[in-house]
Structure formats: structure tokens, C-alpha cells
Write an enzyme that holds these catalytic residues in place. Structure first.
Site, short mmCIF file in Angstrom:
data_model
loop_
_atom_site.label_atom_id
_atom_site.label_comp_id
_atom_site.label_asym_id
_atom_site.label_seq_id
_atom_site.Cartn_x
_atom_site.Cartn_y
_atom_site.Cartn_z
CG ASN A 1 -67.12 33.75 80.20
OD1 ASN A 1 -67.77 34.29 81.10
ND2 ASN A 1 -66.26 32.77 80.44
CD1 TRP A 2 -68.27 40.35 78.65
CD2 TRP A 2 -69.69 41.55 79.89
NE1 TRP A 2 -68.82 41.30 77.84
CE2 TRP A 2 -69.70 42.05 78.57
CE3 TRP A 2 -70.50 42.15 80.85
CZ2 TRP A 2 -70.52 43.12 78.19
CZ3 TRP A 2 -71.32 43.21 80.47
CH2 TRP A 2 -71.32 43.69 79.16
CE LYS A 3 -62.89 34.08 80.71
NZ LYS A 3 -61.52 33.60 80.46
CG HIS B 1 -65.19 28.78 81.28
ND1 HIS B 1 -63.94 29.03 81.80
CD2 HIS B 1 -65.26 29.49 80.13
CE1 HIS B 1 -63.29 29.85 80.99
NE2 HIS B 1 -64.06 30.15 79.97
CD GLU C 1 -61.36 31.56 83.37
OE1 GLU C 1 -60.57 32.17 82.62
OE2 GLU C 1 -62.43 32.06 83.78
CD GLU D 1 -63.81 26.89 77.74
OE1 GLU D 1 -63.86 28.08 78.04
OE2 GLU D 1 -63.86 25.97 78.59
N GLY E 1 -56.68 32.86 77.62
CA GLY E 1 -56.00 33.90 78.38
C GLY E 1 -54.50 33.92 78.19
CB SER F 1 -56.84 33.55 72.63
OG SER F 1 -56.36 33.34 73.93
N GLY G 1 -63.59 35.72 75.44
CA GLY G 1 -63.27 36.29 76.74
C GLY G 1 -62.89 37.75 76.64
N GLY G 2 -61.59 38.01 76.64
CA GLY G 2 -61.09 39.39 76.70
C GLY G 2 -61.64 40.31 75.63
#
Length: 258
Positions: free
Chosen positions: A11-13, A101, A103, A175, A181, A221, A242-243
Site C-alpha cells: 500500500n503506497w498510500k 483501511h 487511515e 490491521e 506506522g 508494520s 506500508g513503508g
């Protein structure tokens, strides 16, 4: 080998311009061809403005990779400023979508009801959906992990379109919101407990066959340092990353662990 295979989803957001996306795919392509994984898939949920370019490149270069969108509205069209519909996505070759998601829930007002509406609409338009569920830190500290997951499922499984899609067009990402994050990862025991409970909910609500066919991804994470141990848990069928999905080195390292 995992019975449902493994899905590695990035997920590149709101990261990577079109030029960054295309450069990333250029580097990624030889790695995917050199190390195919039986019964496993890689998917990237790219930013909306990079979707068409990414889809065209994947098709033109025959890259074994799926491109998905991070959200889709529940109406086909209308006065919904800033939104994107499933028919718009399908027009540019996108048939994968991420829904609910954390967020979106926390920052943009998504509710269990709107997650249901987006999921139903996407499925009706022929999209494959990865729907996200999970508890916040306060909810976990209050011992409410199971009740929160159950409430997030209640509306979903009451809808026949959704109920019939589990294991084929609909899969789940768990999640733990407190681990997104933050650099904090659920321990394998915590992750295994939540995934086993989700699998149990599926068995009760939609039946053993669909429950056994549904992929449940861990999304909190995920890194090359913890992914292998997480995959060793029976009910974890991959990662929503994510990251670590933004850098080619960590992303290919994750793929190598499958």
C-alpha cells in the site's frame, strides 16, 4: 507451502509520482521473473494518478504483478467531488481495490456502513476487494479486540453479495491500528490470535469452505525482519505492507521470504 498461497500487497498510500512508479516497476520486473513463487501473488495499491501508467506498463511488459486502487466510491457516478468509482477504475485496467483501511476510517470518516457500501459496489462491478479490519490501541487495552472485529464483520456477512464473495473475490487484511506506522508490530502470538479469530468468524458466518479459501493478510508494520515469523502462523496468508513496500530493497527482500 501455505495452502492458500501468499499474497504480498504493498500500500503506497500518497507516495511515488508516476516517474517513481515506472522506475520502481522497471527494477522490480527482473526480480519477479527470476524468482516466481508457486501459488503466490504480488500486488501494489498505487496512488490514483499512477494507476493507469502502472497498469499499462504491467500489461505491456508482461510483469507478473497486480495493480490496485486504494479506495473506490460506492456509486458509479454522481456529485461526489474528489471520488473515484469502480467503472472508472475498470476503464483503465484496474480490477483490484482496497477498502476500509484504518487511515480511511480514522482520518476520512469511514464507518462500517460505508465500508460495506464500497465493498458491495466494487464486487458488483467485478472488482476484487481486500477489506481491512482491526482494533485501535484503546480497544485492545480494553480487551475488546474480538468484539471490535465481530462488529466490523456483522454488516459485511449480512449482505449476500459479500457473503458469497469470500474466498474468491473478497479477502481480508487484519490491521492492528496501534501497529500501523508506529514501528510497533504485533507479536506473532498476538497476530496469530487475531487471525485465528477472524477465521473462526468466517467459519461461523459464511461456512468452512469459504473460510478456508479466504486469504487473511497481516497489516501492521510488516518488514523483512518480522515477515518470515509472521508467515509461519497458520492463519496468516501474507502481508499488507506500508513503508517497506516503498523501497525496492525491502520490497524484494519480503518477496524472497515467501
Amino acid at each position: 507451502m501455505k495452502p492458500r498461497g501468499v499474497l504480498l500487497a504493498g500500500n503506497w498510500k500518497m507516495n511515488h509520482l508516476q516517474k517513481d512508479t515506472l522506475a520502481f516497476l522497471d527494477v522490480l520486473s527482473p526480480t519477479l521473473r527470476a524468482s516466481p513463487k508457486a501459488n503466490s501473488q504480488m500486488r501494489i495499491y498505487a496512488p490514483a494518478l499512477s494507476l493507469e501508467a502502472a497498469a499499462k506498463k504491467v500489461k505491456a511488459d508482461s510483469i507478473p504483478l497486480q495493480i490496485g486502487c486504494q479506495n473506490a466510491h460506492y456509486e458509479k457516478s454522481g456529485a461526489f467531488t474528489g471520488e473515484i468509482s469502480s467503472p472508472m477504475l475498470k476503464e483503465i485496467g484496474i480490477d483490484q481495490v482496497l477498502v476500509g483501511h484504518s487511515e480511511r476510517r480514522q482520518l476520512f470518516g469511514e464507518t462500517n456502513e460505508t465500508v460495506l457500501k464500497r465493498t458491495v459496489s466494487a464486487l458488483e462491478q467485478g472488482m476484487e476487494v481486500l477489506v481491512c479490519v482491526g482494533e485501535t490501541l484503546d480497544e485492545r487495552n480494553q480487551g475488546r479486540m474480538q468484539s471490535v472485529l465481530q462488529s466490523q464483520f456483522e454488516l459485511l456477512v449480512q449482505n449476500e453479495t459479500v457473503k458469497n464473495a469470500f474466498g474468491t473475490k473478497l479477502h481480508i487484511a487484519y490491521e492492528p491500528v496501534w501497529a500501523i506506522g508506529t514501528g510497533v508490530t504485533a507479536t506473532p502470538a498476538q497476530a496469530a490470535e487475531a487471525h485465528a479469530y477472524i477465521r473462526q468468524l468466517l467459519q461461523v458466518k459464511v461456512g468452512p469452505a469459504c473460510a478456508n479459501a479466504t486469504r487473511i493478510l497481516y497489516g501492521g508494520s510488516v518488514t523483512p525482519a518480522n515477515f518470515k515469523e509472521l508467515l509461519e502462523c497458520t492463519d496468516i496468508d501474507g502481508g499488507l505492507v506500508g513503508g517497506a513496500s516503498l523501497k525496492i530493497e525491502s520490497w524484494t527482500a519480503l518477496w524472497a521470504l515467501i
